[in-house]
Write an enzyme that holds these catalytic residues in place. Structure first.
Site, PDB file in Angstrom:
ATOM      1  N   LYS A 291      51.087  29.506  18.802  1.00 48.06           N
ATOM      2  CA  LYS A 291      50.508  28.565  20.086  1.00 48.06           C
ATOM      3  C   LYS A 291      49.709  28.830  21.224  1.00 48.06           C
ATOM      4  O   LYS A 291      48.836  27.501  21.539  1.00 48.06           O
ATOM      5  CB  LYS A 291      52.645  28.110  21.067  1.00 48.06           C
ATOM      6  CG  LYS A 291      53.692  27.880  19.662  1.00 48.06           C
ATOM      7  CD  LYS A 291      54.779  27.980  20.477  1.00 48.06           C
ATOM      8  CE  LYS A 291      55.134  29.609  21.522  1.00 48.06           C
ATOM      9  NZ  LYS A 291      55.349  30.167  20.223  1.00 48.06           N
TER      10      LYS A 291
ATOM     11  N   ARG B 162      62.687  24.113  25.550  1.00 49.37           N
ATOM     12  CA  ARG B 162      62.681  25.498  24.374  1.00 49.37           C
ATOM     13  C   ARG B 162      64.382  24.545  23.938  1.00 49.37           C
ATOM     14  O   ARG B 162      65.014  25.697  22.616  1.00 49.37           O
ATOM     15  CB  ARG B 162      62.845  27.234  24.762  1.00 49.37           C
ATOM     16  CG  ARG B 162      61.422  27.017  24.421  1.00 49.37           C
ATOM     17  CD  ARG B 162      61.809  29.043  24.864  1.00 49.37           C
ATOM     18  NE  ARG B 162      61.559  30.098  23.648  1.00 49.37           N
ATOM     19  CZ  ARG B 162      60.593  30.463  23.776  1.00 49.37           C
ATOM     20  NH1 ARG B 162      58.841  29.853  24.559  1.00 49.37           N
ATOM     21  NH2 ARG B 162      59.220  31.066  22.978  1.00 49.37           N
TER      22      ARG B 162
ATOM     23  N   ARG C 106      50.322  41.846  16.227  1.00 51.85           N
ATOM     24  CA  ARG C 106      49.766  42.339  18.172  1.00 51.85           C
ATOM     25  C   ARG C 106      49.985  42.848  19.062  1.00 51.85           C
ATOM     26  O   ARG C 106      50.513  43.802  19.307  1.00 51.85           O
ATOM     27  CB  ARG C 106      50.956  40.973  18.191  1.00 51.85           C
ATOM     28  CG  ARG C 106      50.405  40.095  19.171  1.00 51.85           C
ATOM     29  CD  ARG C 106      50.477  38.947  20.051  1.00 51.85           C
ATOM     30  NE  ARG C 106      52.057  38.573  20.270  1.00 51.85           N
ATOM     31  CZ  ARG C 106      52.647  37.759  20.722  1.00 51.85           C
ATOM     32  NH1 ARG C 106      52.159  36.562  20.427  1.00 51.85           N
ATOM     33  NH2 ARG C 106      54.256  38.402  20.738  1.00 51.85           N
TER      34      ARG C 106
ATOM     35  N   ARG D 114      53.708  43.745  23.526  1.00 50.14           N
ATOM     36  CA  ARG D 114      54.187  42.610  24.725  1.00 50.14           C
ATOM     37  C   ARG D 114      55.557  43.977  23.799  1.00 50.14           C
ATOM     38  O   ARG D 114      55.929  44.227  23.294  1.00 50.14           O
ATOM     39  CB  ARG D 114      54.551  41.932  23.933  1.00 50.14           C
ATOM     40  CG  ARG D 114      53.250  40.718  25.096  1.00 50.14           C
ATOM     41  CD  ARG D 114      53.558  39.630  24.637  1.00 50.14           C
ATOM     42  NE  ARG D 114      54.549  38.519  24.394  1.00 50.14           N
ATOM     43  CZ  ARG D 114      55.105  37.292  24.129  1.00 50.14           C
ATOM     44  NH1 ARG D 114      54.259  36.885  24.004  1.00 50.14           N
ATOM     45  NH2 ARG D 114      55.998  36.883  23.608  1.00 50.14           N
TER      46      ARG D 114
ATOM     47  N   ARG E 107      64.453  36.837  18.930  1.00 48.22           N
ATOM     48  CA  ARG E 107      64.030  35.827  19.104  1.00 48.22           C
ATOM     49  C   ARG E 107      64.145  34.280  17.999  1.00 48.22           C
ATOM     50  O   ARG E 107      63.777  33.369  18.471  1.00 48.22           O
ATOM     51  CB  ARG E 107      62.374  35.807  19.553  1.00 48.22           C
ATOM     52  CG  ARG E 107      62.160  36.851  20.866  1.00 48.22           C
ATOM     53  CD  ARG E 107      61.738  37.335  21.182  1.00 48.22           C
ATOM     54  NE  ARG E 107      59.591  36.892  20.853  1.00 48.22           N
ATOM     55  CZ  ARG E 107      59.162  37.156  20.906  1.00 48.22           C
ATOM     56  NH1 ARG E 107      58.683  38.809  20.394  1.00 48.22           N
ATOM     57  NH2 ARG E 107      57.411  36.815  20.529  1.00 48.22           N
TER      58      ARG E 107
HETATM   59  P1  AP5 Z   1      49.944  33.992  19.320  1.00 46.91           P
HETATM   60  O1  AP5 Z   1      49.603  32.749  19.505  1.00 46.91           O
HETATM   61  O2  AP5 Z   1      50.165  34.573  19.723  1.00 46.91           O
HETATM   62  O3  AP5 Z   1      51.947  32.962  18.957  1.00 46.91           O
HETATM   63  P2  AP5 Z   1      52.773  32.628  20.134  1.00 46.91           P
HETATM   64  O4  AP5 Z   1      53.656  31.317  18.818  1.00 46.91           O
HETATM   65  O5  AP5 Z   1      52.034  32.402  20.820  1.00 46.91           O
HETATM   66  O6  AP5 Z   1      53.924  33.752  19.589  1.00 46.91           O
HETATM   67  P3  AP5 Z   1      54.731  34.353  20.677  1.00 46.91           P
HETATM   68  O7  AP5 Z   1      55.015  35.004  20.092  1.00 46.91           O
HETATM   69  O8  AP5 Z   1      53.604  34.302  22.481  1.00 46.91           O
HETATM   70  O9  AP5 Z   1      55.649  32.865  20.989  1.00 46.91           O
HETATM   71  P4  AP5 Z   1      57.383  33.150  21.708  1.00 46.91           P
HETATM   72  O10 AP5 Z   1      57.758  31.892  21.699  1.00 46.91           O
HETATM   73  O11 AP5 Z   1      58.743  34.205  21.047  1.00 46.91           O
HETATM   74  O12 AP5 Z   1      56.907  33.588  23.474  1.00 46.91           O
HETATM   75  P5  AP5 Z   1      56.846  33.034  24.562  1.00 46.91           P
HETATM   76  O13 AP5 Z   1      55.912  33.844  25.578  1.00 46.91           O
HETATM   77  O14 AP5 Z   1      56.836  31.585  24.778  1.00 46.91           O
HETATM   78  O15 AP5 Z   1      49.479  34.149  17.778  1.00 46.91           O
HETATM   79  C1  AP5 Z   1      51.072  35.578  16.821  1.00 46.91           C
HETATM   80  C2  AP5 Z   1      50.173  36.907  16.499  1.00 46.91           C
HETATM   81  O16 AP5 Z   1      49.627  35.377  14.866  1.00 46.91           O
HETATM   82  C3  AP5 Z   1      49.060  37.302  16.777  1.00 46.91           C
HETATM   83  O17 AP5 Z   1      48.149  37.779  16.794  1.00 46.91           O
HETATM   84  C4  AP5 Z   1      47.729  35.722  16.515  1.00 46.91           C
HETATM   85  O18 AP5 Z   1      46.561  36.784  16.580  1.00 46.91           O
HETATM   86  C5  AP5 Z   1      47.856  35.709  15.057  1.00 46.91           C
HETATM   87  N1  AP5 Z   1      48.057  33.772  14.650  1.00 46.91           N
HETATM   88  C6  AP5 Z   1      47.814  32.944  14.974  1.00 46.91           C
HETATM   89  N2  AP5 Z   1      47.313  32.377  14.206  1.00 46.91           N
HETATM   90  C7  AP5 Z   1      47.585  32.652  12.844  1.00 46.91           C
HETATM   91  C8  AP5 Z   1      46.810  32.049  11.418  1.00 46.91           C
HETATM   92  N3  AP5 Z   1      46.331  30.669  11.951  1.00 46.91           N
HETATM   93  N4  AP5 Z   1      46.565  33.247  10.498  1.00 46.91           N
HETATM   94  C9  AP5 Z   1      46.553  34.745  11.438  1.00 46.91           C
HETATM   95  N5  AP5 Z   1      47.280  34.877  12.705  1.00 46.91           N
HETATM   96  C10 AP5 Z   1      47.435  33.748  12.804  1.00 46.91           C
HETATM   97  O19 AP5 Z   1      58.237  33.674  25.440  1.00 46.91           O
HETATM   98  C11 AP5 Z   1      58.580  34.791  25.253  1.00 46.91           C
HETATM   99  C12 AP5 Z   1      60.332  34.419  25.881  1.00 46.91           C
HETATM  100  O20 AP5 Z   1      59.635  34.245  27.183  1.00 46.91           O
HETATM  101  C13 AP5 Z   1      61.343  34.603  25.026  1.00 46.91           C
HETATM  102  O21 AP5 Z   1      61.707  35.035  24.324  1.00 46.91           O
HETATM  103  C14 AP5 Z   1      62.567  33.339  26.473  1.00 46.91           C
HETATM  104  O22 AP5 Z   1      62.823  34.705  26.453  1.00 46.91           O
HETATM  105  C15 AP5 Z   1      61.261  33.253  27.795  1.00 46.91           C
HETATM  106  N6  AP5 Z   1      60.610  32.349  27.486  1.00 46.91           N
HETATM  107  C16 AP5 Z   1      59.369  31.212  27.316  1.00 46.91           C
HETATM  108  N7  AP5 Z   1      59.446  30.459  28.134  1.00 46.91           N
HETATM  109  C17 AP5 Z   1      60.997  29.808  27.837  1.00 46.91           C
HETATM  110  C18 AP5 Z   1      61.867  28.854  28.144  1.00 46.91           C
HETATM  111  N8  AP5 Z   1      61.142  27.447  28.433  1.00 46.91           N
HETATM  112  N9  AP5 Z   1      62.942  28.517  28.089  1.00 46.91           N
HETATM  113  C19 AP5 Z   1      63.636  30.248  28.917  1.00 46.91           C
HETATM  114  N10 AP5 Z   1      62.964  30.758  28.009  1.00 46.91           N
HETATM  115  C20 AP5 Z   1      61.684  30.811  28.187  1.00 46.91           C
HETATM  116 MG    MG Z   2      51.669  33.300  23.082  1.00 47.64          MG
END
Ligand code: AP5
Ligand code: MG
Length: 210
Positions: A13, A88, A122, A152, A163
């Site tokens: 994402k 979410r 990552r 992270r 997660r």
């Molecule tokens: P990356 O682009 O970083 O993936 P991502 O989908 O952003 O993954 P996240 O870990 O950030 O998602 P998440 O939803 O768990 O975390 P968030 O911060 O939203 O890519 C991942 C890796 O893959 C990278 O190394 C990248 O280089 C590689 N990659 C990407 N594309 C690729 C490809 N095509 N081929 C190969 N490699 C590739 O949330 C964190 C926490 O915050 C949650 O767990 C929750 O506790 C809280 N939170 C956030 N939003 C909410 C909400 N709305 N409500 C309640 N709690 C929330």
């Molecule tokens: Mg992310």
């Protein structure tokens, strides 16, 4: 043009959001990034969020919805916004519909077996850049800005399992929510490079954004 980016942890994402932002100028709003900035700043929201993020659980809806509502109603969103990590669950999606219009949900679909390696491998930089250890050749600093890379706190196997479970039970049903509204676009995010995935997304977005 207002977009919701949907996808499991590690689906890409944040990676796609950067490419979309660069190309189309949409404002990227990532709730996870907002929480991490609050944790770093030691704010009350950060302290609360950390207790949930460390467990791989969702931060309470009332806190999260208020943050996004405030950002969308008081902040500048220019050509439109792109929400990364919000909504979410179905409750958040319903709340979002009360204060903003969603034109398209881009669902980045990646096989679960790829996600653990992507996330645990990552390494990120505070400038926003993200790498995988397999491509770093031992480097510990960011190729873009030279700052040290770090992992992270929630990128460890136990928290990632939690997660992924949270995603499957609470977030994945949103695909049906947006499909029922005729707003769902699903892209394979697991079998191409980030640029190849973006090329498919671009084909779709070009239909909406001239
Ligand atoms: P990356 O682009 O970083 O993936 P991502 O989908 O952003 O993954 P996240 O870990 O950030 O998602 P998440 O939803 O768990 O975390 P968030 O911060 O939203 O890519 C991942 C890796 O893959 C990278 O190394 C990248 O280089 C590689 N990659 C990407 N594309 C690729 C490809 N095509 N081929 C190969 N490699 C590739 O949330 C964190 C926490 O915050 C949650 O767990 C929750 O506790 C809280 N939170 C956030 N939003 C909410 C909400 N709305 N409500 C309640 N709690 C929330
Ligand atoms: Mg992310």
């Amino acid at each position: 043009m207002n977009i919701v980016l949907l996808g499991a942890p590690g689906a890409g994402k944040g990676t796609q959001a950067k490419l979309i932002e660069e190309h189309y100028g949409l404002t990227h709003i990532a709730t996870g990034d907002i929480f991490r900035a609050n944790i770093k700043g030691g704010t009350p929201i950060g302290k609360l969020a950390k207790s949930y993020i460390d467990k791989g659980a969702l931060v309470p809806d009332e806190v999260t919805c208020e943050l996004v509502k405030d950002r969308l109603t008081n902040g500048e969103v220019g050509a439109g916004f792109m929400l990364d990590g919000f909504p979410r669950n179905l409750f958040q999606a319903g709340e979002l519909d009360k204060f903003a219009r969603v034109d398209l949900c881009i669902n980045i679909d990646v096989d679960k077996c790829l996600l653990m390696d992507r996330i645990c491998g990552r390494r990120v930089c505070s400038c926003g850049a993200s790498y995988h250890v397999s491509t770093l050749n031992g480097a510990t600093t960011c190729a873009k800005c030279g700052q040290p890379l770090y992992q992270r706190d929630d990128d460890n196997p136990a928290t990632v399992e939690a997660r992924l479970d949270t995603y499957a039970s609470q977030t994945a049903p949103l695909a049906h929510y947006y499909e029922a509204q005729g707003k769902l676009f699903t892209v394979d995010g697991g079998s191409g490079t980030p640029e190849q995935v973006f090329a498919v997304i671009k084909q779709e977005l070009d239909k909406y954004i001239k």
